[in-house]
Motif scaffolding. Structure first.
Motif, PDB file in Angstrom:
ATOM      1  N   LEU A 155      -5.318  16.309   2.406  1.00  0.00           N
ATOM      2  CA  LEU A 155      -6.108  17.599   1.916  1.00  0.00           C
ATOM      3  C   LEU A 155      -7.835  17.219   1.989  1.00  0.00           C
ATOM      4  CD1 LEU A 155      -3.947  18.688  -1.348  1.00  0.00           C
ATOM      5  CD2 LEU A 155      -4.281  19.873   0.891  1.00  0.00           C
ATOM      6  N   CYS A 156      -8.103  15.919   1.945  1.00  0.00           N
ATOM      7  CA  CYS A 156      -9.512  15.637   2.230  1.00  0.00           C
ATOM      8  C   CYS A 156      -9.663  16.006   3.545  1.00  0.00           C
ATOM      9  CB  CYS A 156      -9.479  14.250   1.927  1.00  0.00           C
ATOM     10  SG  CYS A 156      -9.725  13.735   0.200  1.00  0.00           S
ATOM     11  N   ASN A 157      -8.899  15.460   4.459  1.00  0.00           N
ATOM     12  CA  ASN A 157      -9.072  15.682   5.790  1.00  0.00           C
ATOM     13  C   ASN A 157      -9.150  17.345   6.259  1.00  0.00           C
ATOM     14  OD1 ASN A 157      -9.162  12.971   6.313  1.00  0.00           O
ATOM     15  ND2 ASN A 157      -7.202  12.994   7.209  1.00  0.00           N
ATOM     16  N   VAL A 158      -8.467  18.131   5.631  1.00  0.00           N
ATOM     17  CA  VAL A 158      -8.594  19.481   6.050  1.00  0.00           C
ATOM     18  C   VAL A 158      -9.733  20.038   5.379  1.00  0.00           C
ATOM     19  CG1 VAL A 158      -7.663  21.778   5.390  1.00  0.00           C
ATOM     20  CG2 VAL A 158      -6.119  20.232   5.772  1.00  0.00           C
ATOM     21  N   ILE A 159     -10.312  19.747   4.466  1.00  0.00           N
ATOM     22  CA  ILE A 159     -11.530  20.098   3.848  1.00  0.00           C
ATOM     23  C   ILE A 159     -12.774  19.643   4.580  1.00  0.00           C
ATOM     24  CG2 ILE A 159     -13.233  20.092   1.826  1.00  0.00           C
ATOM     25  CD1 ILE A 159     -10.878  19.764  -0.014  1.00  0.00           C
ATOM     26  N   ARG A 160     -12.704  18.455   4.896  1.00  0.00           N
ATOM     27  CA  ARG A 160     -13.843  17.840   5.897  1.00  0.00           C
ATOM     28  C   ARG A 160     -13.696  18.258   7.163  1.00  0.00           C
ATOM     29  NH1 ARG A 160     -14.233  11.626   3.448  1.00  0.00           N
ATOM     30  NH2 ARG A 160     -11.866  11.644   4.121  1.00  0.00           N
ATOM     31  N   HIS A 161     -12.655  18.084   7.736  1.00  0.00           N
ATOM     32  CA  HIS A 161     -12.703  18.336   9.139  1.00  0.00           C
ATOM     33  C   HIS A 161     -12.441  19.894   9.662  1.00  0.00           C
ATOM     34  CE1 HIS A 161     -13.500  14.127   9.442  1.00  0.00           C
ATOM     35  NE2 HIS A 161     -12.262  13.837   8.910  1.00  0.00           N
ATOM     36  N   GLY A 162     -11.467  20.557   8.786  1.00  0.00           N
ATOM     37  CA  GLY A 162     -10.824  21.713   9.356  1.00  0.00           C
ATOM     38  C   GLY A 162     -11.775  22.826   8.755  1.00  0.00           C
ATOM     39  N   TYR A 163     -12.267  22.734   7.708  1.00  0.00           N
ATOM     40  CA  TYR A 163     -13.256  23.696   7.132  1.00  0.00           C
ATOM     41  C   TYR A 163     -14.621  23.084   7.000  1.00  0.00           C
ATOM     42  CZ  TYR A 163      -9.103  26.341   5.874  1.00  0.00           C
ATOM     43  OH  TYR A 163      -8.024  27.042   5.848  1.00  0.00           O
ATOM     44  N   ASP A 164     -15.180  22.223   7.616  1.00  0.00           N
ATOM     45  CA  ASP A 164     -16.576  21.395   7.250  1.00  0.00           C
ATOM     46  C   ASP A 164     -16.949  21.539   5.931  1.00  0.00           C
ATOM     47  OD1 ASP A 164     -16.894  20.980  10.123  1.00  0.00           O
ATOM     48  OD2 ASP A 164     -17.206  23.173  10.425  1.00  0.00           O
ATOM     49  N   ARG A 165     -16.114  21.388   4.924  1.00  0.00           N
ATOM     50  CA  ARG A 165     -16.534  21.003   3.650  1.00  0.00           C
ATOM     51  C   ARG A 165     -16.818  22.365   2.870  1.00  0.00           C
ATOM     52  NH1 ARG A 165     -17.826  15.377   3.220  1.00  0.00           N
ATOM     53  NH2 ARG A 165     -18.241  14.779   5.300  1.00  0.00           N
ATOM     54  N   ARG A 166     -16.527  23.444   3.693  1.00  0.00           N
ATOM     55  CA  ARG A 166     -16.560  24.816   2.821  1.00  0.00           C
ATOM     56  C   ARG A 166     -15.572  24.774   1.765  1.00  0.00           C
ATOM     57  NH1 ARG A 166     -15.461  28.599   7.321  1.00  0.00           N
ATOM     58  NH2 ARG A 166     -14.681  26.830   8.452  1.00  0.00           N
ATOM     59  N   LYS A 167     -15.709  25.401   0.590  1.00  0.00           N
ATOM     60  CA  LYS A 167     -14.977  25.198  -0.658  1.00  0.00           C
ATOM     61  C   LYS A 167     -13.924  26.394  -0.874  1.00  0.00           C
ATOM     62  CE  LYS A 167     -18.272  22.128  -2.869  1.00  0.00           C
ATOM     63  NZ  LYS A 167     -18.990  21.966  -4.192  1.00  0.00           N
ATOM     64  N   ASP A 168     -14.078  27.667  -0.161  1.00  0.00           N
ATOM     65  CA  ASP A 168     -13.373  28.743  -0.484  1.00  0.00           C
ATOM     66  C   ASP A 168     -12.516  29.163   0.516  1.00  0.00           C
ATOM     67  OD1 ASP A 168     -15.289  29.335   1.613  1.00  0.00           O
ATOM     68  OD2 ASP A 168     -16.115  30.897   0.613  1.00  0.00           O
ATOM     69  N   GLN A 169     -12.170  28.220   1.319  1.00  0.00           N
ATOM     70  CA  GLN A 169     -10.945  28.734   2.467  1.00  0.00           C
ATOM     71  C   GLN A 169      -9.463  28.209   1.730  1.00  0.00           C
ATOM     72  OE1 GLN A 169     -12.338  29.948   5.426  1.00  0.00           O
ATOM     73  NE2 GLN A 169     -13.901  30.045   3.978  1.00  0.00           N
ATOM     74  N   PRO A 170      -8.597  29.072   2.570  1.00  0.00           N
ATOM     75  CA  PRO A 170      -7.085  29.092   1.859  1.00  0.00           C
ATOM     76  C   PRO A 170      -6.467  27.594   2.537  1.00  0.00           C
ATOM     77  CG  PRO A 170      -7.348  30.616   3.793  1.00  0.00           C
ATOM     78  CD  PRO A 170      -8.720  29.885   3.740  1.00  0.00           C
ATOM     79  N   ILE A 171      -5.755  27.094   1.613  1.00  0.00           N
ATOM     80  CA  ILE A 171      -5.060  25.910   2.238  1.00  0.00           C
ATOM     81  C   ILE A 171      -3.516  26.193   1.249  1.00  0.00           C
ATOM     82  CG2 ILE A 171      -4.343  23.467   1.893  1.00  0.00           C
ATOM     83  CD1 ILE A 171      -7.381  22.978   1.618  1.00  0.00           C
ATOM     84  N   VAL A 172      -2.493  26.112   1.912  1.00  0.00           N
ATOM     85  CA  VAL A 172      -1.130  26.199   1.424  1.00  0.00           C
ATOM     86  C   VAL A 172      -0.272  24.938   1.544  1.00  0.00           C
ATOM     87  CG1 VAL A 172       1.155  27.460   1.393  1.00  0.00           C
ATOM     88  CG2 VAL A 172      -0.994  28.593   1.860  1.00  0.00           C
ATOM     89  N   VAL A 173       0.306  24.598   0.321  1.00  0.00           N
ATOM     90  CA  VAL A 173       1.182  23.145   0.288  1.00  0.00           C
ATOM     91  C   VAL A 173       2.472  23.790  -0.139  1.00  0.00           C
ATOM     92  CG1 VAL A 173       1.553  21.032  -0.771  1.00  0.00           C
ATOM     93  CG2 VAL A 173      -0.862  21.818  -0.457  1.00  0.00           C
ATOM     94  N   GLU A 174       3.674  23.306   0.473  1.00  0.00           N
ATOM     95  CA  GLU A 174       4.686  23.740   0.168  1.00  0.00           C
ATOM     96  C   GLU A 174       5.475  22.490  -0.045  1.00  0.00           C
ATOM     97  OE1 GLU A 174       5.293  27.916   2.558  1.00  0.00           O
ATOM     98  OE2 GLU A 174       6.227  26.174   3.403  1.00  0.00           O
ATOM     99  N   LEU A 175       6.472  22.366  -1.025  1.00  0.00           N
ATOM    100  CA  LEU A 175       7.343  21.170  -1.172  1.00  0.00           C
ATOM    101  C   LEU A 175       8.630  21.437  -1.036  1.00  0.00           C
ATOM    102  CD1 LEU A 175       5.670  19.840  -4.493  1.00  0.00           C
ATOM    103  CD2 LEU A 175       4.910  19.341  -1.979  1.00  0.00           C
ATOM    104  N   LEU A 177      -9.772   6.149   7.608  1.00  0.00           N
ATOM    105  CA  LEU A 177      -8.835   5.628   7.061  1.00  0.00           C
ATOM    106  C   LEU A 177      -7.745   6.452   6.450  1.00  0.00           C
ATOM    107  CD1 LEU A 177     -10.652   2.725   4.676  1.00  0.00           C
ATOM    108  CD2 LEU A 177      -9.082   2.533   6.831  1.00  0.00           C
ATOM    109  N   GLY A 178      -7.841   7.901   6.382  1.00  0.00           N
ATOM    110  CA  GLY A 178      -6.919   8.679   5.898  1.00  0.00           C
ATOM    111  C   GLY A 178      -5.830   8.822   6.622  1.00  0.00           C
ATOM    112  N   VAL A 179      -5.848   9.106   8.037  1.00  0.00           N
ATOM    113  CA  VAL A 179      -4.963   9.262   8.685  1.00  0.00           C
ATOM    114  C   VAL A 179      -3.974   7.985   8.716  1.00  0.00           C
ATOM    115  CG1 VAL A 179      -3.938   9.871  11.016  1.00  0.00           C
ATOM    116  CG2 VAL A 179      -5.830  11.206  10.032  1.00  0.00           C
ATOM    117  N   HIS A 180      -4.617   6.883   8.917  1.00  0.00           N
ATOM    118  CA  HIS A 180      -3.801   5.584   8.626  1.00  0.00           C
ATOM    119  C   HIS A 180      -2.941   5.433   7.671  1.00  0.00           C
ATOM    120  CE1 HIS A 180      -3.083   1.365   9.777  1.00  0.00           C
ATOM    121  NE2 HIS A 180      -3.121   1.264   8.371  1.00  0.00           N
TER     122      HIS A 180
END
Lengths: 117, 169
Positions: free
Chosen positions: B50-70, B111-114
Protein backbone atom coordinates in the motif's frame (compact mmCIF):
# COMPACT_ATOMS: atom_id res chain seq x y z
CA UNK A 1 -5.41 -1.89 18.39
CA UNK A 2 -4.93 1.16 16.24
CA UNK A 3 -1.93 3.04 17.54
CA UNK A 4 -1.75 6.49 19.03
CA UNK A 5 0.45 8.96 17.14
CA UNK A 6 4.16 8.36 17.54
CA UNK A 7 5.67 9.86 20.68
CA UNK A 8 9.38 10.66 20.66
CA UNK A 9 11.45 11.44 23.75
CA UNK A 10 14.88 13.04 23.37
CA UNK A 11 17.25 12.85 26.31
CA UNK A 12 20.70 14.41 26.67
CA UNK A 13 22.76 12.27 29.05
CA UNK A 14 25.18 13.94 31.43
CA UNK A 15 28.08 11.74 30.43
CA UNK A 16 31.50 12.56 29.09
CA UNK A 17 30.59 11.22 25.67
CA UNK A 18 27.78 13.70 25.18
CA UNK A 19 25.30 10.96 24.42
CA UNK A 20 21.82 11.70 23.18
CA UNK A 21 19.11 9.04 23.51
CA UNK A 22 16.09 9.16 21.21
CA UNK A 23 13.20 6.93 22.31
CA UNK A 24 10.24 6.66 19.94
CA UNK A 25 7.09 5.00 21.30
CA UNK A 26 4.44 3.59 19.00
CA UNK A 27 4.46 2.42 15.40
CA UNK A 28 6.79 3.84 12.76
CA UNK A 29 5.04 3.43 9.44
CA UNK A 30 4.56 5.53 6.32
CA UNK A 31 2.34 7.94 8.21
CA UNK A 32 4.62 8.43 11.22
CA UNK A 33 8.09 8.13 9.62
CA UNK A 34 8.26 11.87 8.77
CA UNK A 35 7.87 12.73 12.47
CA UNK A 36 10.67 10.31 13.33
CA UNK A 37 12.84 11.68 10.51
CA UNK A 38 12.41 15.26 11.70
CA UNK A 39 13.25 14.34 15.29
CA UNK A 40 16.43 12.54 14.21
CA UNK A 41 17.37 15.40 11.90
CA UNK A 42 17.05 17.94 14.72
CA UNK A 43 19.15 15.82 17.08
CA UNK A 44 21.77 15.22 14.38
CA UNK A 45 22.14 18.96 13.85
CA UNK A 46 23.67 19.10 17.35
CA UNK A 47 26.36 16.68 16.17
CA UNK A 48 26.41 14.55 19.34
CA UNK A 49 29.37 12.23 19.74
CA UNK A 50 27.00 9.34 20.31
CA UNK A 51 23.36 8.95 19.33
CA UNK A 52 21.35 6.05 20.72
CA UNK A 53 17.99 5.22 19.18
CA UNK A 54 16.12 3.09 21.69
CA UNK A 55 13.57 1.07 19.70
CA UNK A 56 12.30 -1.05 22.59
CA UNK A 57 8.94 0.76 22.56
CA UNK A 58 8.43 0.45 18.82
CA UNK A 59 5.89 -2.28 18.26
CA UNK A 60 5.97 -2.06 14.47
CA UNK A 61 8.25 -0.61 11.83
CA UNK A 62 8.21 -1.01 8.07
CA UNK A 63 10.49 0.29 5.35
CA UNK A 64 9.74 4.03 5.72
CA UNK A 65 11.03 3.71 9.30
CA UNK A 66 14.01 1.65 8.20
CA UNK A 67 14.80 4.19 5.47
CA UNK A 68 14.72 6.94 8.07
CA UNK A 69 17.31 5.08 10.12
CA UNK A 70 19.49 4.52 7.05
CA UNK A 71 19.35 8.26 6.40
CA UNK A 72 20.26 8.91 10.04
CA UNK A 73 23.20 6.54 9.73
CA UNK A 74 24.47 8.31 6.64
CA UNK A 75 24.17 11.67 8.38
CA UNK A 76 25.84 10.30 11.50
CA UNK A 77 28.83 9.12 9.47
CA UNK A 78 29.10 12.53 7.87
CA UNK A 79 28.94 14.25 11.27
CA UNK A 80 31.25 11.72 12.94
CA UNK A 81 28.45 10.72 15.31
CA UNK A 82 28.38 7.14 16.56
CA UNK A 83 24.86 5.83 15.97
CA UNK A 84 23.74 2.87 18.06
CA UNK A 85 20.34 1.18 17.79
CA UNK A 86 19.07 -0.48 20.94
CA UNK A 87 16.28 -2.77 22.08
CA UNK A 88 14.95 -3.95 18.73
CA UNK A 89 11.76 -5.93 19.24
CA UNK A 90 11.45 -9.27 17.49
CA UNK A 91 9.18 -7.82 14.84
CA UNK A 92 11.43 -4.85 14.10
CA UNK A 93 14.49 -7.06 14.13
CA UNK A 94 12.87 -9.32 11.52
CA UNK A 95 12.55 -6.39 9.11
CA UNK A 96 16.22 -5.54 9.59
CA UNK A 97 17.11 -9.17 8.96
CA UNK A 98 15.16 -9.31 5.71
CA UNK A 99 16.74 -6.07 4.55
CA UNK A 100 20.14 -7.41 5.60
CA UNK A 101 20.82 -4.34 7.68
CA UNK A 102 21.78 -5.98 10.96
CA UNK A 103 25.45 -5.77 10.02
CA UNK A 104 25.19 -2.24 8.72
CA UNK A 105 24.08 -0.76 12.03
CA UNK A 106 25.68 -1.02 15.43
CA UNK A 107 22.98 -2.75 17.46
CA UNK A 108 22.89 -3.18 21.23
CA UNK A 109 20.50 -5.46 23.11
CA UNK A 110 19.07 -2.62 25.17
CA UNK A 111 19.52 1.01 26.16
CA UNK A 112 21.89 0.33 29.05
CA UNK A 113 24.12 -1.84 26.90
CA UNK A 114 24.18 0.90 24.27
CA UNK A 115 25.18 3.50 26.85
CA UNK A 116 27.90 1.23 28.24
CA UNK A 117 29.52 0.70 24.86
CA UNK B 1 -12.45 -18.93 -12.40
CA UNK B 2 -11.45 -16.86 -9.43
CA UNK B 3 -13.13 -17.24 -6.04
CA UNK B 4 -15.15 -14.21 -4.92
CA UNK B 5 -13.38 -12.27 -2.18
CA UNK B 6 -14.59 -12.92 1.37
CA UNK B 7 -13.54 -9.49 2.62
CA UNK B 8 -13.37 -6.32 0.54
CA UNK B 9 -12.17 -2.95 1.78
CA UNK B 10 -12.12 0.31 -0.12
CA UNK B 11 -9.94 3.05 1.24
CA UNK B 12 -8.51 6.35 0.13
CA UNK B 13 -4.78 6.57 -0.46
CA UNK B 14 -4.17 8.35 2.84
CA UNK B 15 -1.30 6.88 4.91
CA UNK B 16 -3.32 7.50 8.06
CA UNK B 17 -5.53 4.53 7.21
CA UNK B 18 -2.74 1.99 6.73
CA UNK B 19 -2.56 1.07 10.41
CA UNK B 20 -6.23 0.11 10.40
CA UNK B 21 -5.89 -2.01 7.27
CA UNK B 22 -2.90 -3.95 8.54
CA UNK B 23 -4.59 -4.53 11.91
CA UNK B 24 -7.65 -5.84 10.10
CA UNK B 25 -5.78 -8.22 7.80
CA UNK B 26 -3.67 -9.45 10.68
CA UNK B 27 -6.81 -10.18 12.71
CA UNK B 28 -8.46 -12.01 9.82
CA UNK B 29 -5.33 -14.10 9.18
CA UNK B 30 -5.12 -15.10 12.84
CA UNK B 31 -8.83 -15.88 12.93
CA UNK B 32 -8.35 -18.14 9.92
CA UNK B 33 -5.78 -20.00 11.97
CA UNK B 34 -2.65 -19.02 10.06
CA UNK B 35 -0.70 -18.26 13.23
CA UNK B 36 0.89 -15.10 14.51
CA UNK B 37 4.10 -15.18 12.42
CA UNK B 38 2.21 -15.58 9.14
CA UNK B 39 -0.36 -12.97 10.16
CA UNK B 40 2.40 -10.48 10.95
CA UNK B 41 4.13 -11.19 7.64
CA UNK B 42 0.94 -10.75 5.64
CA UNK B 43 0.25 -7.43 7.41
CA UNK B 44 3.79 -6.25 6.70
CA UNK B 45 3.59 -7.20 3.02
CA UNK B 46 0.22 -5.50 2.65
CA UNK B 47 1.52 -2.37 4.36
CA UNK B 48 4.57 -2.23 2.08
CA UNK B 49 2.42 -2.76 -0.99
CA UNK B 50 0.00 0.00 0.00
CA UNK B 51 2.93 2.36 0.66
CA UNK B 52 4.15 1.67 -2.87
CA UNK B 53 0.71 2.32 -4.36
CA UNK B 54 0.48 5.67 -2.55
CA UNK B 55 4.03 6.73 -3.36
CA UNK B 56 4.52 5.45 -6.88
CA UNK B 57 1.02 4.83 -8.22
CA UNK B 58 -0.58 7.96 -6.89
CA UNK B 59 2.42 10.28 -6.35
CA UNK B 60 1.42 10.63 -2.69
CA UNK B 61 -2.07 11.95 -3.43
CA UNK B 62 -4.28 11.10 -0.47
CA UNK B 63 -7.73 10.89 -2.04
CA UNK B 64 -7.34 8.14 -4.61
CA UNK B 65 -9.11 4.77 -4.47
CA UNK B 66 -7.50 1.53 -3.33
CA UNK B 67 -9.32 -1.80 -3.00
CA UNK B 68 -8.04 -4.62 -0.81
CA UNK B 69 -9.61 -8.08 -1.03
CA UNK B 70 -8.97 -11.05 1.22
CA UNK B 71 -9.85 -14.62 0.34
CA UNK B 72 -8.90 -17.74 2.28
CA UNK B 73 -7.11 -20.43 0.32
CA UNK B 74 -9.38 -23.42 0.84
CA UNK B 75 -12.48 -23.38 3.08
CA UNK B 76 -12.48 -20.54 5.60
CA UNK B 77 -12.91 -23.02 8.45
CA UNK B 78 -9.79 -24.92 7.35
CA UNK B 79 -7.87 -22.23 5.52
CA UNK B 80 -4.53 -23.29 4.12
CA UNK B 81 -3.51 -19.71 3.58
CA UNK B 82 -4.69 -16.26 2.61
CA UNK B 83 -4.85 -14.52 -0.76
CA UNK B 84 -4.58 -10.72 -0.71
CA UNK B 85 -5.43 -8.69 -3.80
CA UNK B 86 -4.75 -4.95 -4.06
CA UNK B 87 -6.11 -2.89 -6.94
CA UNK B 88 -5.52 0.75 -7.66
CA UNK B 89 -6.30 3.24 -10.40
CA UNK B 90 -2.83 4.75 -10.42
CA UNK B 91 0.10 4.89 -12.78
CA UNK B 92 0.83 1.69 -14.63
CA UNK B 93 4.24 0.09 -14.81
CA UNK B 94 5.44 -3.04 -16.50
CA UNK B 95 5.31 -5.86 -13.93
CA UNK B 96 8.82 -6.98 -14.89
CA UNK B 97 10.11 -3.55 -13.89
CA UNK B 98 8.92 -3.96 -10.31
CA UNK B 99 11.87 -5.23 -8.36
CA UNK B 100 13.66 -4.43 -5.14
CA UNK B 101 17.04 -2.82 -5.08
CA UNK B 102 20.30 -4.65 -4.60
CA UNK B 103 20.56 -5.13 -0.85
CA UNK B 104 24.29 -4.54 -0.98
CA UNK B 105 23.53 -0.99 -2.05
CA UNK B 106 22.90 0.58 1.35
CA UNK B 107 20.60 3.53 0.91
CA UNK B 108 17.13 4.59 2.00
CA UNK B 109 14.23 3.25 -0.05
CA UNK B 110 13.72 0.41 -2.47
CA UNK B 111 13.21 -2.23 0.18
CA UNK B 112 9.44 -2.65 0.06
CA UNK B 113 9.25 -4.96 -2.95
CA UNK B 114 12.10 -7.04 -1.58
CA UNK B 115 10.27 -7.50 1.73
CA UNK B 116 7.00 -8.39 -0.02
CA UNK B 117 8.71 -11.09 -2.08
CA UNK B 118 10.61 -12.34 0.93
CA UNK B 119 7.67 -12.85 3.28
CA UNK B 120 4.95 -13.95 0.84
CA UNK B 121 4.86 -17.28 -0.99
CA UNK B 122 3.48 -15.90 -4.24
CA UNK B 123 3.56 -12.34 -5.61
CA UNK B 124 2.09 -11.38 -8.99
CA UNK B 125 1.82 -7.86 -10.39
CA UNK B 126 -0.51 -7.17 -13.32
CA UNK B 127 -1.55 -4.15 -15.33
CA UNK B 128 -5.31 -3.67 -15.27
CA UNK B 129 -6.93 -3.28 -18.70
CA UNK B 130 -7.09 0.51 -18.85
CA UNK B 131 -5.58 2.10 -15.78
CA UNK B 132 -4.07 0.94 -12.52
CA UNK B 133 -2.37 -2.15 -11.22
CA UNK B 134 -3.34 -5.35 -9.45
CA UNK B 135 -1.12 -7.13 -6.97
CA UNK B 136 -2.04 -10.66 -5.93
CA UNK B 137 -0.13 -12.12 -2.99
CA UNK B 138 -0.55 -15.45 -1.27
CA UNK B 139 0.71 -16.70 2.03
CA UNK B 140 0.27 -20.30 3.11
CA UNK B 141 0.41 -21.44 6.70
CA UNK B 142 3.81 -22.95 7.36
CA UNK B 143 4.29 -26.39 8.79
CA UNK B 144 3.90 -26.06 12.54
CA UNK B 145 2.83 -22.47 12.12
CA UNK B 146 -0.91 -22.90 12.38
CA UNK B 147 -2.29 -21.95 15.75
CA UNK B 148 0.98 -20.61 17.08
CA UNK B 149 1.04 -17.28 18.82
CA UNK B 150 -1.66 -15.09 20.30
CA UNK B 151 -4.96 -15.27 18.45
CA UNK B 152 -3.91 -18.30 16.46
CA UNK B 153 -6.48 -20.52 18.13
CA UNK B 154 -9.42 -19.06 16.21
CA UNK B 155 -10.52 -17.42 19.43
CA UNK B 156 -9.68 -13.88 18.37
CA UNK B 157 -11.94 -11.10 17.16
CA UNK B 158 -13.33 -10.39 20.61
CA UNK B 159 -13.81 -14.00 21.60
CA UNK B 160 -16.86 -14.65 19.48
CA UNK B 161 -16.08 -18.32 19.35
CA UNK B 162 -15.82 -20.38 16.20
CA UNK B 163 -18.44 -18.64 14.11
CA UNK B 164 -17.64 -18.78 10.43
CA UNK B 165 -16.35 -15.55 8.94
CA UNK B 166 -19.10 -14.16 6.77
CA UNK B 167 -18.76 -12.64 3.36
CA UNK B 168 -18.29 -8.91 3.49
CA UNK B 169 -18.01 -8.58 -0.24
Amino acid sequence: MSPAPLDIRVEQLKDAAGTVVVTPSGEIDYSEAPVFREALRRVSEGRPAKLIVDLSRVAYMNTPGVATLVEALQLAKKNKTRLVLAGLTERVSAVFDIARLTRVFEIAPDRNAAIAR
Amino acid sequence: MSTPAHVRIELQSNPLYLCGVRDMVSSVARRLGLGEPAAAQIALALDEALCNVIRHGYDRRKDQPIVVELTPIGPAERAEGLRVVIEDRGRQVEPEAIKGRDLADIRPGGLGVHIIREVMDSVVYERLPEVGMRLTMEKRAGIGDRGLGPGGDRGGCGGRGAASPGSAA
